[in-house]
Design an enzyme around this catalytic site. Sequence first.
Site, PDB file in Angstrom:
ATOM      1  N   TYR A   7       8.980 -13.212 -20.502  1.00 29.95           N
ATOM      2  CA  TYR A   7       9.945 -12.240 -19.974  1.00 29.95           C
ATOM      3  C   TYR A   7      10.753 -12.800 -18.813  1.00 29.95           C
ATOM      4  O   TYR A   7      10.268 -13.614 -18.033  1.00 29.95           O
ATOM      5  CB  TYR A   7       9.191 -10.988 -19.512  1.00 29.95           C
ATOM      6  N   HIS A  21      -7.677   8.039  -2.020  1.00 36.36           N
ATOM      7  CA  HIS A  21      -6.823   7.434  -1.022  1.00 36.36           C
ATOM      8  C   HIS A  21      -5.415   7.119  -1.534  1.00 36.36           C
ATOM      9  O   HIS A  21      -4.468   7.830  -1.206  1.00 36.36           O
ATOM     10  CB  HIS A  21      -7.536   6.171  -0.473  1.00 36.36           C
ATOM     11  N   HIS A  39       0.752   5.810  -1.036  1.00 33.52           N
ATOM     12  CA  HIS A  39       0.056   7.004  -1.530  1.00 33.52           C
ATOM     13  C   HIS A  39       0.904   7.641  -2.627  1.00 33.52           C
ATOM     14  O   HIS A  39       1.040   8.861  -2.672  1.00 33.52           O
ATOM     15  CB  HIS A  39      -0.169   8.010  -0.391  1.00 33.52           C
ATOM     16  N   ASP A  93       2.035  -4.929 -20.835  1.00 36.37           N
ATOM     17  CA  ASP A  93       2.846  -6.034 -20.298  1.00 36.37           C
ATOM     18  C   ASP A  93       2.485  -6.346 -18.842  1.00 36.37           C
ATOM     19  O   ASP A  93       2.229  -7.497 -18.494  1.00 36.37           O
ATOM     20  CB  ASP A  93       4.336  -5.648 -20.308  1.00 36.37           C
ATOM     21  N   HIS A 114       0.839  -1.192   0.000  1.00 42.13           N
ATOM     22  CA  HIS A 114       0.000   0.000   0.000  1.00 42.13           C
ATOM     23  C   HIS A 114       0.872   1.240   0.000  1.00 42.13           C
ATOM     24  O   HIS A 114       1.818   1.339   0.778  1.00 42.13           O
ATOM     25  CB  HIS A 114      -0.886   0.026   1.247  1.00 42.13           C
TER      26      HIS A 114
END
Lengths: 221, 221, 221, 221
Positions: B219, B165, B102, B125, B100
Amino acid sequence: MTTLDDTIGVLRRTVCALHADLTRYNLVTWTSGNVSGRVPGADLFVIKPSGVSYDDLTPESIVVCDFDGKLVDGELSPSSDTDAHAYVYRHRPDVGGVVHTHSTYATAWAARDEAIPCVLTAMADEFGGEIPVGPFALIGDDSIGRGIVDTLAGHRSPAVLMKNHGVFSIGEDATAAVKAAVMCEDVARTVHIARQLGEPKPIPQDDIDRLYDRYQNVYGQ
Amino acid sequence: MTTLDDTIGVLRRTVCALHADLTRYNLVTWTSGNVSGRVPGADLFVIKPSGVSYDDLTPESIVVCDFDGKLVDGELSPSSDTDAHAYVYRHRPDVGGVVHTHSTYATAWAARDEAIPCVLTAMADEFGGEIPVGPFALIGDDSIGRGIVDTLAGHRSPAVLMKNHGVFSIGEDATAAVKAAVMCEDVARTVHIARQLGEPKPIPQDDIDRLYDRYQNVYGQ
Amino acid sequence: MTTLDDTIGVLRRTVCALHADLTRYNLVTWTSGNVSGRVPGADLFVIKPSGVSYDDLTPESIVVCDFDGKLVDGELSPSSDTDAHAYVYRHRPDVGGVVHTHSTYATAWAARDEAIPCVLTAMADEFGGEIPVGPFALIGDDSIGRGIVDTLAGHRSPAVLMKNHGVFSIGEDATAAVKAAVMCEDVARTVHIARQLGEPKPIPQDDIDRLYDRYQNVYGQ
Amino acid sequence: MTTLDDTIGVLRRTVCALHADLTRYNLVTWTSGNVSGRVPGADLFVIKPSGVSYDDLTPESIVVCDFDGKLVDGELSPSSDTDAHAYVYRHRPDVGGVVHTHSTYATAWAARDEAIPCVLTAMADEFGGEIPVGPFALIGDDSIGRGIVDTLAGHRSPAVLMKNHGVFSIGEDATAAVKAAVMCEDVARTVHIARQLGEPKPIPQDDIDRLYDRYQNVYGQ
C-alpha cells in the site's frame, strides 16, 4: 486601580467568548444554552441575554444581574435560566461560574432519570464519582436552583442532570464550569455507547478516590 | 551538520502539528489526548505539556523528556501520561511515536473490557487482527506503560484499549502512531454500529493474514 | 414606497441565507431539503429551485411561485416539493414559512410511523406535546400537503413527521419554520438516544401546558 | 479542437475536487476512499493515487490508468482499488464514474452481510429498492470488480455494499457516483437508526416503482 466597571467589562468579554465552546463542542442548538460568571467582589453576575443567537453575541450584549436575578445593567432581557444561576451564586459562595445546556447524551440520561455511573478513569478524574440527577422542576421560581444546589451538595461532581431537562455545571470560574459541561457530555456519550452493547466494568471506589485526588491536585500547569 | 537541537526543533514542530489531527478526527475533548515522538539518536522524546489547550500549543511549548519521564527541556510540565510514553520508548526501540486518546467508541469497548473483533478488511489491513484490551492500571507508576507493552507484545495491532481508560497507539514515528489512533476509532465505531443490529460476519484468519501482509508491503507510495 | 418587487427581493435573500442553517445543523444531504417563505400581501411564496446545490444557491436563483405551485418568476424549476408548500400556504393563512428536510433522527421516527413523545422540557417549550406522524403520501398531487395540514390541525407542534419520508415544519415566517426544523431534529435525536437504554420518564400534561404557555409568551427579547 | 490531453486535464481537476465531498460528508478517514472518472472517447480513467492525504491531492497528482488498471500517466502509484475500478469500466460502458469508501453506517451493514431495505422515499428515489450486498472478496485479482458488477446487474441501485469491506458506487459520471456514495451513507444511517428502536414500515413495491420513475425523469433542472 481596577474599577467594578473594568472588572465587569473583562468578565463580559470572557463569558461572551466562552459561548463559542458550547457551539464548538456541539452542546447547544439554536439558542438553548448559557454561561454566566460571578463578578468578583460584588453580589452580581454576568449572563447571556435570552433568545439571542450565538453568532450575534457581543460582550456588550451580555447582561449584568444581581443575586435575585434582576437586571442591573444591559439592554436586553437576561436568559430565562437567570433565576437558577442566581440561586446557585446566592447559596454557593465557592462557585464563580455556571453553565446550562441541553447537550444530547447528558439530557438523554436526564430524560430517564438515571445518574451516569463512574466507569471511566477520565470521569473519576473530573467528577470523582457518578454524575447525579436532580429533580424535575418547573421554571419560574427557585425550584431549579434549589434542585441544583441540593443535588450537588451530596456529590463531588461539578455537573448535575436535571430530570427531563438538561445539565447545569459549576466551577470556580466560568471557564471551569464550561469545562465541566464539555466533559459531562463527553462521558455521558462514552458511557452511553459502552452500555449499548453490554455492561461497563465498575471502577473500585478507592481507585476512583485516588484518581480524583491526583487529578485535582497534580494535573495541569 | 544537523545538531541534536535542530532535530528536536523539527520534531517539536511535527508533534505540535499532529495534535491538530486529534481534534480534526474528534479523538479528543478539551485537553484529553497527547502525541509524543522519539528523538532519533538520543534517549529522549518530545511530548505535549499537561493541561494545555490544543489551540494554545506551539512548537516551543512542546517539552523534551528523558526515558524516565523527567523534563529535560521546556517551560511547562509534561503531560501526566509521560511515564506511560517513557516506558514504551524504553522497552520498544522500534517505536518512534506514541499517541494517547479517550476517543469515544474505542473507550466504550475499553469500558466493557472487550477487544474489537477483526470483521472489516480495513481492520485486517491496519491491525492484522483484533484490537486487544490491556489491564486496568492507575496512573503514578509503571502500570500503564507495562500494560501497554505487555498487551501489544502478543498482537500485530499498533493500538491497545486500556480497560476503563482509553487508547494508546504506537508507530514507527509520531505520524504513524496518529494514523493508528485515527483508524482505531474508525473501526471501533464501525464495528460497534454493526453489532448494534446483529453479529458481524467473521473474516477467516488466513484472509486476515493475506490482507495484513499485502497492506503492510504494497500500500501507498 | 416598498414595491412587491422589493419585498420579493428581500425575501429571496432571507430564504437563500436560511438554507445555510439546514447545512450547519446537518439537516440535509446533497440537495435534499428546502425552505420557502410567503410573500406578504400577495398569494405568492419564494422557494428553493429543484436539485441545486446549497453552495450554488443565490438570491436570484430562488424562484417565486403562486399558490397552485406554478412558477411565476425565476429561471429555474421550483423544488419538487413545491406543491406541498403551496398547499400549506393555501390552507394556513397564519403560516409564513415552510421547511422540508430528511433530517436523520426525525426521519427514523417517521420510518417507524412513530410520534416523538414529549419527555423533554425543551420539547414542551417548542412543540407543546408530541411531534405527530402524518400519512404515507406520494409526491405528484395534494396528498403530502393535505397530510401536513390535516395532521398539524390536531397538534400544537409546528413540525410533522411524514411517514417513510421526512419532516415538514411551519412558522409565522421562514426563520421560525427553520427553527422548528432544527429543534425537531434535536429532540428527535435526544429522545431516540434516551430510549436506547430504557424508557424516558413522561412529563405530566399540565406541566407540559405550563411550559408551553410560558415559552410562547415570555421567552426571548 | 479539444485534445485528449485537454480532456484528461479537465477530468483530473474534477476528480481531484470531488474528493472534497468525501471528506465533507465524512465518508472517509485518513486516506481510505477514492474517486475515479472515465476519460470520454478513450479506454482510460483517472483515479486517486495510493495512500495520499486528501489535503495533498492536486489535479497533477491524479493518475491515468488503462482498463487493465496499468498506470498510463502520472508520477504516483494508483489507488490499491484501481483493479476494481478498471473492471467496472471494462464491463459497464454506461458507467462514467466509480467511488469507493468505507463510510461508517454502510460498512456496518456490509459487516453483517445485510442489504439495506428500502423504507424511505428518498431511498426509493435514488436507489429504486434495496442497496444490495456483494460477496466477500480479496484485493489482488478481479474478485472485487466482478462482485460489484455481478451484484449491481440485478438491482437498480447505483451502490453496492461489499461484505466486510465497504461501498462501491457508480454513476454516469464521477459526480453522480459521488452523489450515490453520499446518499448511500445517508440512508444507511437513517435506516440503521430507525431499526434501533423497532421495525421501519415497508413501502409497497409499486410505490417504490412510482417514486423511482418520477425521480429519475422529473427531478432537478
